[in-house]
Motif scaffolding. Structure first.
Motif, PDB file in Angstrom:
ATOM      1  N   SER A  28       1.604   9.849  -3.709  1.00  0.00           N
ATOM      2  CA  SER A  28       1.713  11.211  -3.195  1.00  0.00           C
ATOM      3  C   SER A  28       2.646  11.267  -1.991  1.00  0.00           C
ATOM      4  O   SER A  28       3.542  12.114  -1.916  1.00  0.00           O
ATOM      5  CB  SER A  28       0.328  11.737  -2.818  1.00  0.00           C
ATOM      6  OG  SER A  28       0.421  13.022  -2.229  1.00  0.00           O
ATOM      7  N   ALA A  29       2.462  10.345  -1.045  1.00  0.00           N
ATOM      8  CA  ALA A  29       3.277  10.355   0.171  1.00  0.00           C
ATOM      9  C   ALA A  29       4.745  10.095  -0.138  1.00  0.00           C
ATOM     10  O   ALA A  29       5.640  10.774   0.389  1.00  0.00           O
ATOM     11  CB  ALA A  29       2.742   9.310   1.154  1.00  0.00           C
ATOM     12  N   GLY A  69      -2.658   7.630  -3.103  1.00  0.00           N
ATOM     13  CA  GLY A  69      -2.188   8.128  -1.818  1.00  0.00           C
ATOM     14  C   GLY A  69      -0.744   7.758  -1.545  1.00  0.00           C
ATOM     15  O   GLY A  69       0.053   8.576  -1.069  1.00  0.00           O
ATOM     16  N   ASP A  80      -1.098  15.558  -6.657  1.00  0.00           N
ATOM     17  CA  ASP A  80      -1.489  15.855  -5.279  1.00  0.00           C
ATOM     18  C   ASP A  80      -0.278  16.328  -4.471  1.00  0.00           C
ATOM     19  O   ASP A  80      -0.366  17.294  -3.705  1.00  0.00           O
ATOM     20  CB  ASP A  80      -2.091  14.606  -4.638  1.00  0.00           C
ATOM     21  CG  ASP A  80      -2.538  14.856  -3.207  1.00  0.00           C
ATOM     22  OD1 ASP A  80      -3.595  15.485  -3.020  1.00  0.00           O
ATOM     23  OD2 ASP A  80      -1.817  14.437  -2.277  1.00  0.00           O
ATOM     24  N   GLY A  83      -1.278  10.976  -8.132  1.00  0.00           N
ATOM     25  CA  GLY A  83      -0.522  11.061  -6.890  1.00  0.00           C
ATOM     26  C   GLY A  83       0.526  12.154  -6.920  1.00  0.00           C
ATOM     27  O   GLY A  83       0.702  12.898  -5.947  1.00  0.00           O
TER      28      GLY A  83
END
Length: 427
Positions: free
Chosen positions: A114-115, A111, A146, A143
């Motif tokens: 990805s962010a 996560g 995504d 990540g």
């Protein structure tokens, strides 16, 4: 070896065009690197006008460099960890003005990766990014994939074994890779510079000795026997003007003066030298290096191999300490690439010692990496402990009468690790 990765399932309802996404505040806080500009690499594929390529940087730089050179993309974002930041910096030097890197806080958090990737891409104002998912950790892959889905950005990875392809995901398709790497790329990507780029034409007199080297090959047994004679061995070690010339083996005629130009003649073939030191080095084994170069040159002219170099000398660069076994590097007798792999060659006209094999192994590991090839070329078939050492290594060897045919057929670039081509002694 770069293995195929299993693609992840697309998340529905989350993908939007890259241009429709607003920039997040503070998105560029973790970005560093060179200013953007045009890359110097060649474009190998005709693709949409991508304006940013995102890379996952692992410990091996070559897979990312291959990807950079396949598409004509003006900017590159290198996603790195603390461990792989030095690799990214060296990649940036090979693509001047084109690279920036984004440091991931935790490369093992899907996560978070990805962010952060979304932040980095937005901060660079990319309208049409493309993702190279070849390197990095599995969590970085997940990540980044995504993030690519949320950006509606296409993804690919580089596959070099068993096929050399650019493997695109969703829809799946494979595009053949084009050869894009030269010898200097391999030297510089591990943090070294070049003391001598190893260009054959830097010494015009070498061209006068091509036919002479072929005649030396025909009488190599006599030359090697002569080199073992005490008087001649002393000349090869110290060719100062005060010493008298010993008898040259195999009927070689010598003319000239230690203070001027020298000439060697054998069987009607003549070669020129600028000093007695050059004559001594040639007789001691330099002739075999030049002979091997002449065998390989037609392969370069045909396009089978690229950037054939002669006695290339790496120099210590600012980041040389990161190279594996850096203390063991020495001059390359010969080197070339097939556009993807570095081939380092050691040419031995006389006895092969374990230290010669060790030097070749160090150079192969330090500069060629996992895909590098180390080849030992010898005047006579390799036997005994030296042959066993090669057979138990990632190197290969060709000796004696097998050499000219193996080169002319192109076998020299297809030998598997541990291969030794023995032939009955023909000299």
């Amino acid at each position: 070896m770069i293995s195929r990765r299993r693609s992840l399932r697309r998340r529905s309802g989350r993908a939007r065009p890259a241009g429709a996404m607003p920039a997040a505040s503070g998105a560029g806080a973790h970005l560093a690197g060179t200013e953007q500009g045009d890359p110097s690499a060649r474009s190998a594929q005709t693709m949409p006008d991508y304006d940013l390529m995102v890379h996952l940087v692992g410990e091996q730089a070559i897979p990312n460099l291959i990807a950079m050179r396949q598409l004509d993309v003006p900017r590159h974002l290198l996603l790195v960890s603390d461990q792989t930041l030095p690799v990214a910096k060296r990649l940036a030097q090979l693509q001047p003005g084109a690279c920036r890197w984004g440091k991931l806080r935790n490369p093992y958090a899907i996560g978070g990766t990805s962010a952060q990737t979304l932040q980095f891409v937005r901060s660079m104002g990319a309208r049409q990014p493309v993702f190279n998912l070849t390197g990095g950790t599995k969590m970085m892959f997940a990540g980044a994939y995504d993030a690519a889905q949320q950006l509606n950005a296409p993804c690919f990875y580089v596959e070099t074994v068993p096929n050399r392809t650019l493997h695109w995901l969703e829809p799946h398709r494979k595009v053949p890779l084009k050869p894009v790497l030269g010898v200097e790329d391999f030297v510089r990507v591990v943090g070294h510079d070049l003391q001598d780029p190893g260009r054959w034409e830097s010494d015009p007199l070498r061209a006068t000795r091509v036919e002479l080297c072929r005649r030396f090959w025909d009488v190599r047994s006599k030359i090697c026997e002569g080199n073992r004679q005490k008087a001649f061995a002393a000349f090869c070690k110290d060719s100062s003007a005060g010493k008298s010339l010993p008898p040259f083996p195999a009927g070689i005629m010598v003319a000239g003066d230690p203070s001027g130009r020298w000439t060697l003649t054998l069987g009607g073939a003549t070669g020129q030298f600028s000093s007695a030191d050059e004559v001594a080095a040639f007789m001691a084994g330099g002739w075999f290096e030049e002979f091997c170069y002449s065998l390989l040159r037609p392969l370069e002219m045909s396009g089978l191999i690229h950037q054939l170099r002669f006695r290339l000398k790496p120099a210590w660069g600012a980041q040389a300490a990161v190279a594996a076994d850096a203390q063991g590097i020495q001059e390359f007798d010969l080197a070339f690439t097939d556009g993807f792999r570095l081939f380092v060659l050691e040419c031995k006209a006389g006895d092969v010692k374990q230290e010669h094999i060790q030097v070749l192994e160090n150079n192969r590991n330090s500069f060629g990496g996992a895909m590098g090839q180390g080849l030992l070329l010898t005047t006579f078939p390799l036997r005994g402990a030296a042959a066993r050492r090669i057979q138990g290594s990632k190197l290969a060897a060709i000796g004696g009468g097998a050499l000219p045919d193996a080169v002319s057929r192109g076998d020299i670039i297809t030998l598997p690790p541990g291969a030794v081509l023995p032939r009955r002694r023909s000299g």
